[in-house]
Design an enzyme around this catalytic site. Structure first.
Site, short mmCIF file in Angstrom:
data_model
loop_
_atom_site.label_atom_id
_atom_site.label_comp_id
_atom_site.label_asym_id
_atom_site.label_seq_id
_atom_site.Cartn_x
_atom_site.Cartn_y
_atom_site.Cartn_z
N TYR A 21 0.84 -1.02 -0.25
CA TYR A 21 -0.04 -0.34 0.47
C TYR A 21 0.47 1.60 0.39
O TYR A 21 1.96 1.46 0.78
CB TYR A 21 -1.33 0.46 1.02
CG TYR A 21 -1.33 1.72 1.21
CD1 TYR A 21 -3.02 1.11 1.00
CD2 TYR A 21 -1.38 2.35 2.33
CE1 TYR A 21 -3.73 2.56 0.60
CE2 TYR A 21 -1.28 3.73 2.37
CZ TYR A 21 -2.93 3.95 1.38
OH TYR A 21 -3.98 5.11 1.67
N GLU A 24 -3.42 7.43 -4.38
CA GLU A 24 -3.41 6.44 -4.03
C GLU A 24 -2.78 5.54 -4.16
O GLU A 24 -3.46 5.15 -4.92
CB GLU A 24 -4.48 5.79 -2.92
CG GLU A 24 -4.38 4.58 -1.78
CD GLU A 24 -5.92 4.54 -1.25
OE1 GLU A 24 -6.17 5.15 0.13
OE2 GLU A 24 -6.98 3.60 -1.80
#
Ligand code: GDP
Ligand code: MN
Length: 380
Positions: A101, A189
């Site tokens: 992530y 993101e």
């Protein structure tokens, strides 16, 4: 403004972030052609502006072009969290060893952007954040200096990234930072950023939210706005210049002024209720704007009562009252309405509303108490 995955990834790519080859379409037959072009194995991905598409069945792996067409048909017929899927992304399928992530957002508390990375990336990142937040490593970025190389290295080390990937990780992190800051984003993101079977980093998913207040200097981003995929209430609010944020409670709020709107929400909570929204109709709102605001509030099925808290300074209370009456005539709601009007032409406003069988209140506290009482009464 939220951007779709394919748009976010295209932007990240411009800043040097590697992404899979892929194309978007609205037709299942075209998905088949794209799959042929991309070598047969593809991932069909629903382009909707919500997270958790994978878990909802909106991300599917197709082993052949024929299967790509079948899955595309299924996904194009789906609704994900209430949003119909109108477009799909057909990406070449990639085999990978690990999901990372990597994201940036604003940390208001620290008054600067924060970059977050985790070795536990993928569809369960929310769960990771809840259960083991220590697995998400954070570094703050000085907005004037930007992301420093050593910070990117620190992150790479902290998430136990194999040393040969440090350099490309730093490039991805820097690219993401540039994409974030140059586009006035409030979120950028990549989840997952994968280590492929041939030991390269690749951004399989992308998400970007751009600050609406900065859109005036990004005409290219404004072009990307997908009105079909946005919430009706938000589009409507923007059209009428209303600041509207939907929340989880049951009491709809119509207030003039952001500070007063926040105070109203606080007092509703103090009285044991929960606001269904934040809505600032702004100063000097005319009847048309008030009517639009009421339509927006009432379009939310959670709303069990509406609280109007209007302080007439520039805004004239009689104008607001006319707006409410116009809206009531149009939408004919059957839920209780509590009104507190003070200030310019308040008398006239109250007189107009008296005929509309609305619950009136002298003070904000009294108005909130009455709104909470009617909601609780209904719940019984
Ligand atoms: P989200 O659920 O909306 O976050 O959608 P993602 O694009 O992140 O996809 C969900 C999951 O599908 C990812 O975490 C991956 O595990 C998987 N996935 C996405 N793209 C690919 C791909 O190209 N190949 C493979 N094998 N899996 C993928
Ligand atoms: Mn994802």
């Amino acid at each position: 403004m939220k951007l779709h995955e394919y748009q976010s990834k295209a932007i990240f790519h411009r800043y040097g972030v590697p992404i899979p080859k892929g194309r978007t379409t609205t037709m299942a037959s075209e998905a088949k052609h794209f799959a042929e072009e991309l070598g047969g194995k593809v991932v069909i991905k629903a382009q909707v502006l919500v997270g958790g598409r994978g878990k909802a069945g909106g991300i599917r792996l197709a082993k052949t072009p024929k299967e790509a067409e079948e899955l595309a048909t299924t996904i194009l017929g789906m609704e994900i969290k209430g949003l119909p899927v109108r477009k799909i992304l057909v990406d070449e399928a990639v085999s990978f060893e690990k999901e990372i992530y990597l994201g940036i957002t604003n940390d208001r508390g620290a008054r600067r952007p924060v970059m977050m990375a985790s070795a536990a990336g993928g569809v369960d990142i929310e769960e990771v954040a809840r259960v083991s937040p220590e697995k998400i490593i954070k570094i703050h970025i000085d907005p004037l200096l930007g992301l420093r190389e050593y910070q990117a290295r620190d992150l790479a080390v902290s998430i136990d990234l194999p040393r040969p990937l440090w350099r490309s990780f730093a490039e991805v992190a820097y690219g993401l930072w540039k994409a974030y800051t140059e586009n006035d984003a409030t979120l950028a993101e990549i989840n997952p950023l994968v280590i492929t079977s041939d030991k390269k980093l690749l951004a399989l998913d992308g998400k970007m939210v751009v600050d609406d207040n900065a859109l005036f200097r990004h005409p290219d981003l404004v072009e990307m706005r997908d009105l079909d995929a946005e919430d009706w209430a938000e589009i409507e609010a923007r059209k009428f210049g209303l600041s509207y944020i939907s929340l989880d409670g049951e009491i709809g709020c119509m207030v003039n002024g952001a500070g007063l709107a926040m105070a109203t929400m606080d007092i509703i909570k103090l009285c044991g209720g929960e606001p269904a929204n934040f809505l600032d109709i702004g100063g000097g709102a005319g009847a048309e704007k008030v009517a639009a605001a009421l339509r927006i509030i009432l379009s939310d099925p959670k709303v069990k009562a509406v609280l109007f808290n209007i302080f007439g300074g520039i805004t004239r209370c009689d104008e607001v009252a006319r707006g409410i009456l116009t809206a009531l005539a149009e939408v004919k709601p059957n839920i209780p309405m509590v009104v507190r009007l003070v200030g310019t032409n308040a008398e006239e406003g109250r007189r107009l509303l008296a005929e509309a069988k609305m619950i009136t209140a002298e003070t904000l506290l009294e108005a909130a108490q009455k709104a909470v009482a009617v909601v609780k009464g209904e719940a019984k």
